[in-house]
Write a protein that holds these residues in place. Structure first.
Motif, PDB file in Angstrom:
ATOM      1  N   GLY A 159       0.815  -1.218   0.000  1.00  0.00           N
ATOM      2  CA  GLY A 159       0.000   0.000   0.000  1.00  0.00           C
ATOM      3  C   GLY A 159       0.847   1.266   0.000  1.00  0.00           C
ATOM      4  N   HIS A 160       0.316   2.314  -0.711  1.00  0.00           N
ATOM      5  CA  HIS A 160       0.922   3.658  -0.718  1.00  0.00           C
ATOM      6  C   HIS A 160       2.274   3.668  -1.436  1.00  0.00           C
ATOM      7  N   GLY A 161       3.084   4.711  -1.231  1.00  0.00           N
ATOM      8  CA  GLY A 161       4.371   4.838  -1.922  1.00  0.00           C
ATOM      9  C   GLY A 161       4.594   6.233  -2.465  1.00  0.00           C
TER      10      GLY A 161
ATOM     11  N   LEU B 181      -1.538  -4.866   0.892  1.00  0.00           N
ATOM     12  CA  LEU B 181      -1.070  -4.809   2.284  1.00  0.00           C
ATOM     13  C   LEU B 181      -1.100  -3.375   2.804  1.00  0.00           C
ATOM     14  N   HIS B 182      -1.711  -3.197   3.952  1.00  0.00           N
ATOM     15  CA  HIS B 182      -1.799  -1.877   4.595  1.00  0.00           C
ATOM     16  C   HIS B 182      -1.648  -2.012   6.105  1.00  0.00           C
ATOM     17  N   TYR B 183      -1.321  -0.879   6.742  1.00  0.00           N
ATOM     18  CA  TYR B 183      -1.431  -0.778   8.189  1.00  0.00           C
ATOM     19  C   TYR B 183      -2.346   0.390   8.487  1.00  0.00           C
ATOM     20  N   ASN B 184      -2.992   0.361   9.614  1.00  0.00           N
ATOM     21  CA  ASN B 184      -4.117   1.221   9.919  1.00  0.00           C
ATOM     22  C   ASN B 184      -3.735   2.365  10.860  1.00  0.00           C
TER      23      ASN B 184
ATOM     24  N   THR C 275       6.749   5.110   8.341  1.00  0.00           N
ATOM     25  CA  THR C 275       5.539   5.371   7.575  1.00  0.00           C
ATOM     26  C   THR C 275       4.947   4.055   7.077  1.00  0.00           C
ATOM     27  N   GLU C 276       3.667   4.114   6.778  1.00  0.00           N
ATOM     28  CA  GLU C 276       2.968   2.916   6.296  1.00  0.00           C
ATOM     29  C   GLU C 276       3.588   2.405   4.996  1.00  0.00           C
ATOM     30  N   LYS C 277       3.988   3.323   4.095  1.00  0.00           N
ATOM     31  CA  LYS C 277       4.516   2.884   2.798  1.00  0.00           C
ATOM     32  C   LYS C 277       5.777   2.043   2.963  1.00  0.00           C
TER      33      LYS C 277
HETATM   34 ZN    ZN Z   1      -3.132   2.191   3.834  1.00  0.00          ZN
END
Ligand code: ZN
Length: 305
Positions: free
Chosen positions: A104-106, A173-176, A120-122
């Motif tokens: 996820g993200h980037g 895939l992500h984190y919240n 960071t989540e990315k």
């Molecule tokens: Zn996310």
């Protein structure tokens, strides 16, 4: 099948059609619950007025709360069709060879930020993806990524890669993170695409529609995959089970294969932010996701002719 109302089924009667048998029934203080067991030993637990059921102890959110008529619990036809049938009866049969992992993200889109632990989540999703790739390749799958570097990618482009790369599964895939200042919300959730005409369970962030999205061709497989992964994640980490949920996320709507989106814990939680910062915990997440995929694939494997 006899129905309690035009859109509801008696729970017991409906799940016995799927081969489940009665395990227990309880009624006290106006709260009644029923428990059933599949031939394979998977339990189904339902409680009056709850908007979820537990399947093998794992929370699966429903479109309609469990009802009650004449002393028996009822389930809506929608939930019977989109939750019970996929998990207890209608096994997805398409073989799985190539899996597309979507960190996820980037780039300019950092995703959530852990202030306390400075990541960071990315970054966390890319690291988890790399771990998952190794595990899936060991199992004999071909693995592709939507991104292997810190670059920005449009959500629609990520979904389109499933088509161009002829992927058989898509795993985002992500984190919240909770609302600003909330350090107590935690837990893991796995999303599949909301079936046509049903409610999303992510508090209305994604658009509501009654028309089918391309990804709704895989409702059965989406539910089976989401439950398989959520089950392994919750059992392996001991994290709070926030359930198998449904949303019309852009990365899921237009997929040409079954897919899920995983929120592997809260970066805003004091407890989980520290865990996600730890490589050993991200490895544990990757191992659980891989195990859930294997569970799904074994179940989805076409019978030998
Ligand atoms: Zn996310």
């Amino acid at each position: 099948m006899l129905s309690a109302a035009s859109t509801d089924y008696y729970l017991g009667e409906s799940v016995r059609q799927l081969g489940l048998r009665d395990a227990s029934r309880q009624a006290s203080d106006g709260r009644s619950s029923e428990r059933y067991l599949s031939r394979g030993g998977i339990s189904l637990y339902a409680e009056y007025s709850k908007d979820f059921v537990l399947i093998d102890g794992v929370k699966v959110l429903l479109d309609d709360a469990i009802g009650s008529q004449r002393g028996h619990l009822t389930v809506s036809k929608r939930d019977y069709d989109k939750v019970f049938v996929p998990l207890f009866w209608d096994l997805p049969k398409d073989p799985v060879r190539r899996i597309l992992i979507d960190p996820g993200h980037g780039g300019k889109d950092t995703g959530k930020v852990s202030g306390a632990f400075k990541y960071t989540e990315k970054v966390a999703t890319l690291d988890t993806a790399a771990r998952l790739k190794i595990l899936l390749e060991k199992q004999g799958f071909e693995v592709e990524f939507t991104r292997t570097k810190d670059v920005f990618l449009d959500l629609d482009d990520r979904a389109a890669m499933a088509t161009s790369l002829k992927a058989d599964l898509f795993i985002s895939l992500h984190y919240n993170a909770g609302p600003t200042g909330d350090t107590t919300a935690d837990g893991i959730e796995t999303y599949c695409l909301t079936p046509a005409g049903q409610r999303s369970t992510n508090a209305g962030k994604a658009k509501s529609t009654t028309s089918a999205e391309p990804g709704n061709r895989f409702d059965t497989a989406n539910m089976a995959l989401a439950w398989g992964i959520q089950r392994r994640l919750v059992k392996s980490t001991g994290a709070d089970d926030r359930g198998v949920r449904r949303a019309r996320f852009a990365v899921l709507r237009t997929l040409s294969c079954p897919g899920v989106l995983i929120e592997g814990g809260f970066m805003s939680s004091r407890k989980e932010a520290a865990l996600i910062a730890d490589a050993a915990y991200r490895q544990k997440i990757a191992e659980a996701v891989a195990a859930g995929i294997v569970d799904y694939v074994v179940r989805a494997r076409p019978a030998a002719k």
